[in-house]
Design an enzyme around this catalytic site. Structure first.
Site, PDB file in Angstrom:
ATOM      1  N   TYR A  12      -8.240   6.917   3.165  1.00  0.00           N
ATOM      2  CA  TYR A  12      -7.465   6.642   4.380  1.00  0.00           C
ATOM      3  C   TYR A  12      -8.413   6.515   5.578  1.00  0.00           C
ATOM      4  O   TYR A  12      -8.330   5.564   6.359  1.00  0.00           O
ATOM      5  CB  TYR A  12      -6.456   7.763   4.602  1.00  0.00           C
ATOM      6  CG  TYR A  12      -5.611   7.616   5.843  1.00  0.00           C
ATOM      7  CD1 TYR A  12      -4.505   6.767   5.861  1.00  0.00           C
ATOM      8  CD2 TYR A  12      -5.907   8.330   7.011  1.00  0.00           C
ATOM      9  CE1 TYR A  12      -3.716   6.644   7.004  1.00  0.00           C
ATOM     10  CE2 TYR A  12      -5.132   8.218   8.150  1.00  0.00           C
ATOM     11  CZ  TYR A  12      -4.037   7.377   8.135  1.00  0.00           C
ATOM     12  OH  TYR A  12      -3.266   7.246   9.272  1.00  0.00           O
ATOM     13  N   SER A  43      -6.422   5.771  13.631  1.00  0.00           N
ATOM     14  CA  SER A  43      -6.173   7.209  13.460  1.00  0.00           C
ATOM     15  C   SER A  43      -7.406   7.924  14.014  1.00  0.00           C
ATOM     16  O   SER A  43      -8.470   7.316  14.161  1.00  0.00           O
ATOM     17  CB  SER A  43      -6.021   7.496  11.969  1.00  0.00           C
ATOM     18  OG  SER A  43      -6.162   8.878  11.714  1.00  0.00           O
TER      19      SER A  43
HETATM   20  N1  LIG Z   1       2.351   9.833  11.955  1.00  0.00           N
HETATM   21  C1  LIG Z   1       1.145  10.191  12.354  1.00  0.00           C
HETATM   22  O1  LIG Z   1       0.885  11.352  12.722  1.00  0.00           O
HETATM   23  C2  LIG Z   1       0.033   9.163  12.402  1.00  0.00           C
HETATM   24  C3  LIG Z   1      -1.218   9.559  12.930  1.00  0.00           C
HETATM   25  C4  LIG Z   1      -2.248   8.614  12.981  1.00  0.00           C
HETATM   26  C5  LIG Z   1      -2.023   7.312  12.543  1.00  0.00           C
HETATM   27  N2  LIG Z   1      -0.788   6.966  12.043  1.00  0.00           N
HETATM   28  C6  LIG Z   1      -0.613   5.582  11.624  1.00  0.00           C
HETATM   29  O2  LIG Z   1       0.579   5.093  12.194  1.00  0.00           O
HETATM   30  C7  LIG Z   1       1.145   4.075  11.357  1.00  0.00           C
HETATM   31  C8  LIG Z   1       2.584   4.405  11.054  1.00  0.00           C
HETATM   32  O3  LIG Z   1       2.616   5.614  10.337  1.00  0.00           O
HETATM   33  P1  LIG Z   1       3.927   6.500  10.157  1.00  0.00           P
HETATM   34  O4  LIG Z   1       3.507   7.883  10.419  1.00  0.00           O
HETATM   35  O5  LIG Z   1       5.055   5.901  10.904  1.00  0.00           O
HETATM   36  O6  LIG Z   1       4.138   6.348   8.585  1.00  0.00           O
HETATM   37  P2  LIG Z   1       5.445   6.202   7.687  1.00  0.00           P
HETATM   38  O7  LIG Z   1       6.592   6.932   8.322  1.00  0.00           O
HETATM   39  O8  LIG Z   1       5.000   6.577   6.313  1.00  0.00           O
HETATM   40  O9  LIG Z   1       5.749   4.654   7.756  1.00  0.00           O
HETATM   41  C9  LIG Z   1       4.857   3.747   7.153  1.00  0.00           C
HETATM   42  C10 LIG Z   1       5.531   2.415   7.051  1.00  0.00           C
HETATM   43  O10 LIG Z   1       4.655   1.546   6.311  1.00  0.00           O
HETATM   44  C11 LIG Z   1       5.409   0.899   5.314  1.00  0.00           C
HETATM   45  N3  LIG Z   1       4.630   0.531   4.157  1.00  0.00           N
HETATM   46  C12 LIG Z   1       3.893   1.339   3.366  1.00  0.00           C
HETATM   47  N4  LIG Z   1       3.392   0.657   2.340  1.00  0.00           N
HETATM   48  C13 LIG Z   1       3.809  -0.622   2.470  1.00  0.00           C
HETATM   49  C14 LIG Z   1       3.657  -1.797   1.706  1.00  0.00           C
HETATM   50  N5  LIG Z   1       2.977  -1.798   0.551  1.00  0.00           N
HETATM   51  N6  LIG Z   1       4.232  -2.944   2.142  1.00  0.00           N
HETATM   52  C15 LIG Z   1       4.951  -2.949   3.276  1.00  0.00           C
HETATM   53  N7  LIG Z   1       5.164  -1.864   4.034  1.00  0.00           N
HETATM   54  C16 LIG Z   1       4.605  -0.706   3.637  1.00  0.00           C
HETATM   55  C17 LIG Z   1       6.459   1.924   4.919  1.00  0.00           C
HETATM   56  O11 LIG Z   1       7.503   1.279   4.239  1.00  0.00           O
HETATM   57  P3  LIG Z   1       8.617   2.124   3.442  1.00  0.00           P
HETATM   58  O12 LIG Z   1       9.459   2.753   4.504  1.00  0.00           O
HETATM   59  O13 LIG Z   1       9.316   1.118   2.645  1.00  0.00           O
HETATM   60  O14 LIG Z   1       7.872   3.150   2.642  1.00  0.00           O
HETATM   61  C18 LIG Z   1       6.847   2.492   6.277  1.00  0.00           C
HETATM   62  O15 LIG Z   1       7.803   1.693   6.911  1.00  0.00           O
HETATM   63  C19 LIG Z   1       0.241   4.022  10.123  1.00  0.00           C
HETATM   64  O16 LIG Z   1      -0.689   2.978  10.283  1.00  0.00           O
HETATM   65  C20 LIG Z   1      -0.459   5.368  10.134  1.00  0.00           C
HETATM   66  O17 LIG Z   1      -1.689   5.303   9.464  1.00  0.00           O
HETATM   67  C21 LIG Z   1       0.228   7.855  11.961  1.00  0.00           C
END
Ligand SMILES: NC(=O)c1ccc[n+]([C@@H]2O[C@H](COP(=O)([O-])OP(=O)(O)OC[C@H]3O[C@@H](n4cnc5c(N)ncnc54)[C@H](OP(=O)(O)O)[C@@H]3O)[C@@H](O)[C@H]2O)c1
Length: 247
Positions: A165, A152
């Site tokens: 985080y 991130s």
């Molecule tokens: N979106 C952004 O703007 C952004 C920016 C920078 C970095 N990121 C990074 O990108 C990655 C994906 O983020 P996202 O935005 O797609 O987030 P998201 O929509 O919240 O998806 C996160 C995923 O992680 C899974 N997860 C969470 N806790 C877990 C656990 N205990 N065991 C197994 N799976 C688990 C969730 O499962 P459930 O569906 O079952 O909850 C979900 O499938 C992350 O590493 C995040 O830090 C995102």
């Protein structure tokens, strides 16, 4: 950078994606399958993983597999058992996308609870560490393997109120760099992607008031995810790359 990705760029590859039931992980699983990979869908909510599975099957992409696992509670033995299962079913791993993460609670540093700290560090750092140890032997069996962590902007530049985080993403980048250096003489490339602001549930949790329509979608940022997973990128290792670089 414009990545040109042939439609068969991941043909025959076996790729594990964590957090494959939602957000960026779901889209990465679909895009990897679309480009020919057999995708192993790991996550904690079986219903969501089944939806990803069904979408991949409905498109006629290679049949995926599902590993239900809650990374918050999983033990070292769970990851060793998981690696055994993948080994006996597929024999190797050609790629891993460490994508699943928790945002935790954004708050002043002094108000970070021990529970939030533990949960975020467990899912975002320790679980990835244990999983990576368990699956490294499977990556060594591939001819060209790619291990991708997810960072991130706050993973290399600390920001007020992003507490646990941000710390967890610094640790993620550290783990990526240590591994990349250790594996520099091997055929395993290790990198991280910084997705940048992307329209997902996690982003909405962090920025509830913003207009999500102005954000890139997970599909928009897939070219980098595909490029780093493919054999086109044989020389890049030890880097954290922005999926949405500033112009
Ligand atoms: N979106 C952004 O703007 C952004 C920016 C920078 C970095 N990121 C990074 O990108 C990655 C994906 O983020 P996202 O935005 O797609 O987030 P998201 O929509 O919240 O998806 C996160 C995923 O992680 C899974 N997860 C969470 N806790 C877990 C656990 N205990 N065991 C197994 N799976 C688990 C969730 O499962 P459930 O569906 O079952 O909850 C979900 O499938 C992350 O590493 C995040 O830090 C995102």
């Amino acid at each position: 950078m414009n990545y040109s990705i042939p439609s068969d760029a991941l043909q025959g590859k076996i790729i594990l994606v964590t957090g494959a039931g939602d957000g960026i992980g779901k889209q990465a699983a679909l895009s990897y399958a679309q480009h020919g990979a057999t995708v192993i869908l790991l996550g904690r909510t079986v219903k969501k993983l089944e939806q990803t599975y069904d979408e991949i099957e409905a498109q006629g992409f290679p049949q995926p597999a599902i590993i239900p696992l809650d990374m918050k509670g999983a033990s070292k033995q769970n990851y060793l058992d998981m690696a055994d299962t993948i080994g006996s079913q597929f024999g190797r791993l050609d790629g891993v996308l460490h994508n699943a993460s928790l945002l935790g609670v954004l708050s002043p540093f002094n108000q970070i609870s021990e529970d939030t700290y533990d949960d975020v560090m467990q899912v975002n750092v320790k679980a990835q560490f244990l999983m990576t140890q368990a699956i490294l032997p499977l990556l060594h069996k591939s001819n060209h393997a790619s291990l991708i962590f997810t960072s991130s902007t706050v993973g290399h530049s600390g920001r007020a109120f992003w507490g646990t985080y941000a710390m967890s993403k610094f640790a993620t980048e550290g783990m990526m760099q240590v591994l990349a250096d250790e594996l520099s003489d091997s055929h395993i490339r290790v990198n991280a992607i910084n997705p940048g602001g992307t329209r997902t549930g996690m982003r909405a949790q962090a920025y509830p008031a913003e207009d999500a329509d102005l954000l890139k979608t997970p599909l928009d940022i897939m070219p980098l995810y595909l490029y780093l997973m493919s054999n086109q990128n044989r020389d890049i290792t030890g880097q954290c790359i922005d999926a949405q670089p500033k112009k």
